[in-house]
Design a protein around this motif. Structure first.
Motif, PDB file in Angstrom:
ATOM      1  N   UNK A   1       0.758  -1.246   0.000  1.00 46.50           N
ATOM      2  CA  UNK A   1       0.000   0.000   0.000  1.00 46.50           C
ATOM      3  C   UNK A   1       0.787   1.294   0.000  1.00 46.50           C
ATOM      4  N   UNK A   2       2.073   1.267  -0.287  1.00 48.46           N
ATOM      5  CA  UNK A   2       2.845   2.510  -0.342  1.00 48.46           C
ATOM      6  C   UNK A   2       2.501   3.262  -1.628  1.00 48.46           C
ATOM      7  N   UNK A   3       2.389   4.570  -1.519  1.00 46.45           N
ATOM      8  CA  UNK A   3       1.954   5.378  -2.663  1.00 46.45           C
ATOM      9  C   UNK A   3       3.053   5.572  -3.697  1.00 46.45           C
ATOM     10  N   UNK A   4       4.315   5.523  -3.266  1.00 52.74           N
ATOM     11  CA  UNK A   4       5.449   5.710  -4.163  1.00 52.74           C
ATOM     12  C   UNK A   4       6.259   4.414  -4.251  1.00 52.74           C
ATOM     13  N   UNK A   5       6.945   4.173  -5.377  1.00 52.55           N
ATOM     14  CA  UNK A   5       7.797   2.983  -5.488  1.00 52.55           C
ATOM     15  C   UNK A   5       8.891   3.003  -4.413  1.00 52.55           C
ATOM     16  N   UNK A   6       9.153   1.841  -3.814  1.00 45.19           N
ATOM     17  CA  UNK A   6      10.159   1.720  -2.764  1.00 45.19           C
ATOM     18  C   UNK A   6      11.211   0.699  -3.205  1.00 45.19           C
ATOM     19  N   UNK A   7      12.465   1.153  -3.329  1.00 48.44           N
ATOM     20  CA  UNK A   7      13.556   0.264  -3.722  1.00 48.44           C
ATOM     21  C   UNK A   7      13.950  -0.617  -2.538  1.00 48.44           C
TER      22      UNK A   7
END
Length: 231
Positions: A110-116
């Motif tokens: 559910x994170x709104x931005x891509x997470x590396x």
């Protein structure tokens, strides 16, 4: 030591040694009273504690049966590494690292931005059988130098001892889902078998997220005991 604790420890040891067969009745409370030379209340207190800790099941009107001790007692209300759990339960266990690669956090978190992240997939073998598959997604912004060797051992140990990070809390959700292709392949279970899935989001003292985890358990080997109080 209180007498009920002595009885608890003696029966616990006998259960772990396999003296009592899974699903079979233990000696009756009356028989245990005679064996240990104690009052009924002392026996009941010991057996109640064994039941709460997942060693036996009390059946009304029938007695007490032994529970399969290969079950993994997973603490939902605590933050404990797999290595720490294995040590506390004296289990024969091995880790197998099957994937270690750069990637992105799955959208289901559910994170709104891509997470590396560094994607770490490990198989947990208990008594020679794969009971758990752990998918860990470690934020590259927090642990950019994570190695496969460290991931093979203990991520919590790496976070705390190598990086000096302070883990504070985790938010966990538990669901029961049908086994996917990897569950069936690794755990050797048939299609449509339920698995217990625990997803966690682990935070540091400064409220920064360090990792996300999806832990998939064979349902027949999963047990969790939670202390709950009404008021």
């Amino acid at each position: 030591m209180e007498k009920y604790r002595e009885i608890y420890q003696d029966i616990q040891a006998r259960l772990l040694e396999g003296e009592f067969e899974q699903g079979k009745l233990l000696p009756s409370d009356h028989k245990l009273m005679q064996n240990y030379g104690v009052a009924r209340e002392t026996v009941r207190k010991a057996m109640k504690q064994l039941a709460e800790d997942g060693y036996v099941q009390r059946l009304r009107g029938k007695g007490t049966i032994a529970i399969d001790q290969r079950q993994f007692h997973f603490p939902l209300s605590e933050i404990t590494s797999y290595t720490e759990l294995v040590q506390s339960e004296a289990l024969s266990s091995q880790n197998q690292l099957v994937e270690f690669e750069d990637g992105w956090l799955p959208k289901l978190y559910g994170e709104s931005e891509p997470v590396a992240v560094k994607r770490v997939v490990r198989l947990r073998k208990v008594d020679g059988e794969i009971d758990i598959i752990d998918y860990d997604y470690v934020l590259q912004s927090v642990a950019p130098q994570l190695t496969a060797e460290a991931a093979q051992q203990s991520l919590f140990k790496y976070f705390e001892q190598d990086l000096g990070l302070e883990i504070d809390y985790a938010i966990k959700t538990l669901t029961v889902e049908l086994a996917d292709a990897d569950d069936r392949r690794y755990m050797q279970i048939p299609a449509y078998t339920p698995v217990v899935v625990v997803r966690s989001k682990t935070y540091l003292k400064d409220s920064a997220v360090v990792s996300y985890t999806e832990s998939r358990h064979r349902a027949d080997r999963f047990s969790s005991v939670i202390f709950a109080k009404r008021h």
